[in-house]
Design an enzyme around this catalytic site. Structure first.
Site, short mmCIF file in Angstrom:
data_model
loop_
_atom_site.label_atom_id
_atom_site.label_comp_id
_atom_site.label_asym_id
_atom_site.label_seq_id
_atom_site.Cartn_x
_atom_site.Cartn_y
_atom_site.Cartn_z
CG PHE A 245 -1.88 1.01 1.45
CD1 PHE A 245 -3.12 0.90 0.82
CD2 PHE A 245 -1.68 2.08 2.31
CE1 PHE A 245 -4.12 1.84 1.02
CE2 PHE A 245 -2.67 3.04 2.52
CZ PHE A 245 -3.89 2.91 1.87
CB SER B 104 3.69 7.57 3.56
OG SER B 104 2.71 7.15 4.47
N PRO C 33 7.69 11.57 1.40
CG PRO C 33 9.79 11.63 0.38
CD PRO C 33 8.35 11.30 0.11
N GLY D 115 3.02 12.52 5.24
CA GLY D 115 2.84 11.36 6.11
C GLY D 115 1.48 11.45 6.77
CD1 TRP E 99 7.61 7.32 5.83
CD2 TRP E 99 8.90 5.85 6.91
NE1 TRP E 99 8.58 8.03 6.52
CE2 TRP E 99 9.37 7.14 7.19
CE3 TRP E 99 9.56 4.76 7.47
CZ2 TRP E 99 10.48 7.38 8.00
CZ3 TRP E 99 10.64 4.98 8.29
CH2 TRP E 99 11.08 6.29 8.55
CB ILE E 100 6.32 1.56 0.54
CG1 ILE E 100 6.09 3.02 0.11
CG2 ILE E 100 5.31 0.61 -0.10
CD1 ILE E 100 4.85 3.69 0.67
N GLY F 107 16.04 -6.23 34.81
CA GLY F 107 17.12 -6.22 33.81
C GLY F 107 16.84 -7.17 32.66
CD GLU G 45 -2.69 0.12 8.64
OE1 GLU G 45 -3.91 0.10 8.79
OE2 GLU G 45 -1.99 -0.89 8.48
N GLY G 46 -1.77 5.97 10.53
CA GLY G 46 -2.35 7.12 11.23
C GLY G 46 -1.88 7.12 12.67
#
Ligand code: COS
Length: 386
Positions: free
Chosen positions: A129, A132, A134, A137, A162-163, A345, A368-369
């Site tokens: 999909f 987005s 640069p 977004g 960002w794919i 730890g 996705e938002g």
């Protein structure tokens, strides 16, 4: 897992049992850091395995190889929740088959649906999909990628980033401007096969919970006009309606991560000795466990309510999906952080399940938002109503 909600029916409960059994034998704990190539191989293998086992058939309608007549939002949430409980990458592989093909299911021509959806369901073709950019977004409507009509095709130019599945996908659902109009107007949606000349993967992006992720460049990339999804100029709505379905499923994934963290915390609290008693005997531990369990149950209700409204009531679920995504991802972050704290730890030691969950949950509050976008969506919807 408490699935005792009025929003799920017997078939959903059976689906959860069957998938849980499959996951417990097919998804062993794996957390060694992988390079890009090994990650791609792992991801392709997961898509193939999910396809072979029939789980991807829940991503498409029955007429195109699916299990159910319509894509069922509750099934998507349940499947993501169960896969996320065992392996974040398996959840990712499943989710992207759905998100990457969702706009074809909603708006594809008969030919596109018949060509793409059965292969998505079988795990033969990997989907992605591409929304987005640069500079676009959260503000998706600020996109500048163009798709100029030219004869019986469109010529795409621009950049997407960002794919998810970028680099391994067989096709991309791409959103681009077909008219020079402001904001959300003039955007159209296309199916772009990965091998189309002019489509390049220019960068692979590494993130804290690794999965295939890339930047794409379109240089005079020619796509046939019949690859358009829906009406030219209405692509922004295509994107938003696809996200309405899959945002609820992000909440489902968050529930799975959170449930796993709670189970890990319970098991550890029962066996860890300190100050002459068990960790579970401390009231501070008990308070934390109570908060974790209550947060999960509250988010479970919101998530399946949003999915049920879509499946059963057939109403717009934009607001409820945003609420579910925001509440489930934010609370899962708290639950998992609480589990890490209980482990002390060990909680930040590489190879621990809670350490992996801590890295895996973070992106869900963004992709996705982001939570802030969900707040905008919820408030705008309330104000519009008033
Ligand atoms: N369903 C159908 N139509 C929708 C819709 C939805 N869920 N959301 C918006 N629309 C429509 C609106 O009705 C409006 O149409 P009209 O002009 O005909 O009235 C149009 O789309 C524009 O809507 P809006 O004015 O709300 O757009 P904005 O530019 O203000 O953006 C947000 C809205 C912020 C919600 C949107 O940009 C968004 O979701 N951003 C996040 C993007 C995202 O999730 N990216 C992740 C990609 S996948 S990892």
């Amino acid at each position: 897992m408490n699935l005792n909600t009025p929003f799920l029916d017997e078939a959903h409960l059976q689906l959860a049992v069957d998938l849980d059994a499959w996951c417990s034998t097919n998804l062993p704990f794996e957390d060694e850091p992988l390079g890009t190539e090994a990650l791609d191989i792992r991801c392709k293998g997961l898509v193939a395995a999910l396809g072979k086992a029939g789980w991807l058939r829940y991503c498409v309608p029955a007429a195109y190889g699916g299990v159910l007549e319509k894509v069922d939002s509750r099934a998507l949430c349940l499947i993501r929740s169960t896969l996320a409980y065992y392996a974040g990458l398996a959840d990712f592989a499943f989710a992207m088959q759905g998100l990457g093909s969702g706009a074809i299911t909603l708006y594809g021509s008969e030919e596109l649906k018949a060509r793409y959806l059965p292969r998505v369901a079988a795990g033969e073709w990997i989907a992605a999909f591409a929304l987005s950019e640069p500079e676009a977004g959260s503000d998706a409507a600020a996109m500048t990628t163009s798709a100029a009509p030219d004869g019986d095709s469109y010529v795409l130019n621009g950049c997407k980033t960002w794919i998810s599945n970028g680099g391994i996908a067989d096709f991309y659902t791409v959103f681009a401007r077909t008219e020079p109009l402001p904001g959300a107007k003039g955007i159209s949606a296309f199916v772009v096969p990965a091998e189309t000349p002019g489509l390049h993967v220019t960068e692979r992006i590494e993130v804290i919970a690794p999965h295939p992720l890339a930047t794409l460049k379109f240089e005079d990339c020619r796509v046939p006009a019949d690859h358009l999804l829906g009406v030219p100029g209405e692509g922004f709505k295509v994107a938003m309606q696809t996200l309405d379905i899959f945002r609820a499923s992000v909440a489902g994934a968050a529930l799975g991560f959170a449930r796993r963290a709670l189970d890990e915390a319970l098991a550890y609290a029962r066996q860890r000795r300190m100050f002459g008693q068990m960790l579970a005997d401390f009231q501070m531990t008990q308070a934390r466990l109570a908060d974790m369990a209550t947060a999960i149950e509250a988010s479970t209700l919101l998530t399946y309510q949003a999915a049920w409204l879509r499946d059963v009531k057939g109403v717009s679920t934009t607001r409820q999906a945003a609420m579910a995504k925001m509440a489930a991802t934010e609370s899962a972050q708290q639950v998992i952080d609480g589990a890490v704290q209980l482990f002390g730890g060990l909680g930040v030691k590489r190879g621990q399940i809670v350490e992996r969950l801590y890295r895996e949950i973070r992106a869900l509050r963004i992709y996705e938002g982001a939570t802030e976008v969900q707040k905008l969506i919820i408030a705008r919807s309330l104000l519009k109503e008033g």
